[in-house]
Motif scaffolding. Structure first.
Motif, PDB file in Angstrom:
ATOM      1  N   TYR A  46       0.601 -20.116  -3.168  1.00 35.28           N
ATOM      2  CA  TYR A  46       1.231 -18.946  -3.767  1.00 35.28           C
ATOM      3  C   TYR A  46       2.743 -19.136  -3.716  1.00 35.28           C
ATOM      4  O   TYR A  46       3.273 -19.677  -2.743  1.00 35.28           O
ATOM      5  N   LEU A  68       3.271 -19.129   0.271  1.00 41.08           N
ATOM      6  CA  LEU A  68       2.185 -18.832   1.223  1.00 41.08           C
ATOM      7  C   LEU A  68       0.950 -19.657   0.882  1.00 41.08           C
ATOM      8  O   LEU A  68       0.747 -20.072  -0.262  1.00 41.08           O
ATOM      9  N   PHE A 125      -2.067 -18.689   0.683  1.00 50.58           N
ATOM     10  CA  PHE A 125      -3.141 -17.761   0.321  1.00 50.58           C
ATOM     11  C   PHE A 125      -4.397 -18.415  -0.262  1.00 50.58           C
ATOM     12  O   PHE A 125      -5.511 -18.141   0.198  1.00 50.58           O
ATOM     13  N   ARG A 143       6.628  -5.118  -0.155  1.00 51.03           N
ATOM     14  CA  ARG A 143       7.397  -6.318  -0.456  1.00 51.03           C
ATOM     15  C   ARG A 143       7.632  -6.287  -1.969  1.00 51.03           C
ATOM     16  O   ARG A 143       6.673  -6.269  -2.747  1.00 51.03           O
ATOM     17  N   ASP A 202       9.261 -16.951  -1.651  1.00 46.67           N
ATOM     18  CA  ASP A 202       8.199 -16.985  -0.653  1.00 46.67           C
ATOM     19  C   ASP A 202       7.184 -18.047  -1.058  1.00 46.67           C
ATOM     20  O   ASP A 202       6.849 -18.181  -2.237  1.00 46.67           O
ATOM     21  N   HIS A 251      11.766  -7.722   7.368  1.00 46.79           N
ATOM     22  CA  HIS A 251      13.027  -8.151   6.761  1.00 46.79           C
ATOM     23  C   HIS A 251      13.962  -6.964   6.606  1.00 46.79           C
ATOM     24  O   HIS A 251      13.519  -5.817   6.566  1.00 46.79           O
ATOM     25  N   VAL A 260       8.248  -8.182  -4.845  1.00 46.45           N
ATOM     26  CA  VAL A 260       8.128  -9.603  -5.178  1.00 46.45           C
ATOM     27  C   VAL A 260       7.599  -9.776  -6.591  1.00 46.45           C
ATOM     28  O   VAL A 260       6.671  -9.067  -7.008  1.00 46.45           O
ATOM     29  N   GLN A 281      11.298 -12.797  -3.958  1.00 41.61           N
ATOM     30  CA  GLN A 281      11.402 -11.497  -3.292  1.00 41.61           C
ATOM     31  C   GLN A 281      12.839 -10.994  -3.354  1.00 41.61           C
ATOM     32  O   GLN A 281      13.779 -11.753  -3.105  1.00 41.61           O
ATOM     33  N   HIS A 315      -0.192 -11.670   9.152  1.00 45.54           N
ATOM     34  CA  HIS A 315      -1.394 -12.095   8.430  1.00 45.54           C
ATOM     35  C   HIS A 315      -1.740 -13.532   8.791  1.00 45.54           C
ATOM     36  O   HIS A 315      -0.884 -14.284   9.276  1.00 45.54           O
TER      37      HIS A 315
HETATM   38  C1  1HN Z   1       4.211 -11.185   2.477  1.00 49.72           C
HETATM   39  O1  1HN Z   1       3.814 -10.671   3.643  1.00 49.72           O
HETATM   40  C2  1HN Z   1       5.550 -11.453   2.258  1.00 49.72           C
HETATM   41  O2  1HN Z   1       6.223 -10.871   4.443  1.00 49.72           O
HETATM   42  C3  1HN Z   1       5.957 -12.024   1.063  1.00 49.72           C
HETATM   43  O3  1HN Z   1       7.755 -11.131   2.966  1.00 49.72           O
HETATM   44  C4  1HN Z   1       5.047 -12.318   0.087  1.00 49.72           C
HETATM   45  C5  1HN Z   1       2.776 -12.289  -0.706  1.00 49.72           C
HETATM   46  C6  1HN Z   1       1.479 -11.990  -0.548  1.00 49.72           C
HETATM   47  C7  1HN Z   1       1.050 -11.396   0.640  1.00 49.72           C
HETATM   48  C8  1HN Z   1       1.926 -11.157   1.658  1.00 49.72           C
HETATM   49  C9  1HN Z   1       6.577 -11.131   3.304  1.00 49.72           C
HETATM   50  C10 1HN Z   1       3.699 -12.024   0.279  1.00 49.72           C
HETATM   51  C11 1HN Z   1       3.266 -11.455   1.480  1.00 49.72           C
END
Ligand code: 1HN
Length: 363
Positions: free
Chosen positions: A106, A178, A180, A85, A176, A164, A87, A110, A123
């Motif tokens: 978080y 999340l 986290f 990713r 994004d 994606h 980002v 991206q 996840h």
């Molecule tokens: C993640 O899986 C995505 O799937 C975007 O696009 C940001 C940031 C930390 C961990 C996993 C995605 C993320 C992420």
């Protein structure tokens, strides 16, 4: 006069409560019990029991004009294939190195370049996407693909397969969000790569919109209270609703016209940990002060204006991202008609009975 203490000063009762005196006898005692993994509560009570929250994060603005080129530079530096990713994390200046925009959430921007795909994984953290720039890239969630446009709000619930791709001719950028830090606090982080790049498509594109967002639900559908069944909440629909409500009034003195994204089957938030909102501020709007326990990340969709937070003035325009810390007095001003998306951990506050909000007097 505003309710509460807009200057952020500690209440007098708080300041007057004295720290116990340090004596050689007490220090020796603390060392002695320390060897047995014991500590005196009275030495830390003042820190852990404040009369009101003090935000760990700070107000901050990322101007898209400033960071757009840096984001594009990343495309020359690393492919989505190698990065997994691509980002740029939006790190709160008060929490550098902690991979977060607020203490509990978080946020990142991206970039998916034309022709790129990002492999499928899942996840236990829940994710939202808010489309900042571009059109025609897709996300698929558990076998349903959705094409994304600016202003769309896209949901990836915890433990759902997602990948994606950008078959369009232009770079695509989204924010994004999340949970986290929340999942980390509870030490419940799980992650799994799918064995192939893309999870198989099992449903027609935007199938969930037909099933769940027409004011009807399939007969026999059993709602899942934690996650919305919808993948995409298109901007066109949100914008139309806001436009009509702005014309009809009334306009909230703090928020303008502010709507909450919902799980259509329950009326609850789209996700258990992340609340999402869209608001319109009419041209010339000058909001009343407001604060709430949830810290929020904002993404400007249309217009320009400023948000005053404590002693900071955040001057924002289209595509900028900014943070309003928790329990901090703030108000919005719009130089022109403006539309702003935001997300926060409010659902968690509400579920746990912790949510508080306060309006400045007259608001
Ligand atoms: C993640 O899986 C995505 O799937 C975007 O696009 C940001 C940031 C930390 C961990 C996993 C995605 C993320 C992420």
């Amino acid at each position: 006069m505003m309710a509460g203490r807009p200057d952020g000063a500690l209440p007098e009762s708080f300041q007057m409560r004295e720290q116990p005196k340090k004596t050689p006898e007490r220090e020796a005692y603390y060392r002695r019990i320390g060897e047995h993994n014991l500590a005196p509560l009275w030495e830390v009570l003042k820190t852990i029991q404040a009369e009101e929250p003090h935000p760990p994060e700070t107000a901050v603005l990322w101007r898209y004009d400033d960071i757009h080129q840096m984001l594009m530079d990343a495309a020359h530096l690393i492919s989505t294939q190698e990065a997994n990713r691509r980002v740029l994390i939006l790190e709160n200046p008060a929490l550098r190195g902690q991979t977060r925009a607020t203490h509990s959430l978080y946020a990142g921007l991206q970039l998916v370049m034309p022709g790129e795909t990002a492999p499928s994984h899942r996840h236990s953290q829940a994710a939202i996407r808010f489309i900042v720039e571009g059109e025609g890239a897709y996300t698929s969630v558990n076998g349903e693909r959705t094409n994304m446009r600016e202003g769309d709000f896209v949901v990836t619930p915890a433990w759902s397969w997602h990948d994606h791709g950008n078959p369009s001719q232009k770079p695509m950028v989204w924010m994004d969000g999340l949970d986290f830090p929340i999942v980390g606090l509870l030490n419940c982080g799980f992650f799994e790569d799918y064995r192939e790049d893309a999870f198989p498509l099992t449903r027609p594109e935007n199938d969930s919109q037909a099933r769940y967002s027409a004011g009807m639900l399939p007969v026999g559908y059993r709602e899942q209270p934690l996650n919305t069944p919808l993948v995409n909440y298109p901007y066109a629909r949100a914008r139309e609703a806001l436009k009509q409500l702005e014309a009809a009034g009334p306009i909230d003195p703090c928020h303008g016209v502010k709507m909450r994204y919902v799980n259509p089957a329950t009326g609850g938030y789209a996700l258990a940990t992340i609340g999402t909102f869209m608001q319109v501020l009419p041209a010339g709007f000058s909001g009343r002060p407001y604060r709430s326990t949830d810290a929020a990340v904002y993404s400007v969709v249309e217009g320009s204006g400023r948000t005053l937070v404590a002693d900071r003035s955040l001057e924002w325009s289209k595509r900028d991202v900014f943070v309003v810390p928790s329990w901090s007095w703030h108000y919005h001003e719009a130089f022109e008609e403006s539309v702003i998306f935001s997300f926060s951990d409010r659902p968690v506050h509400e579920t746990l009975g912790l949510f508080r909000e306060q309006r400045g007097e007259g608001a």
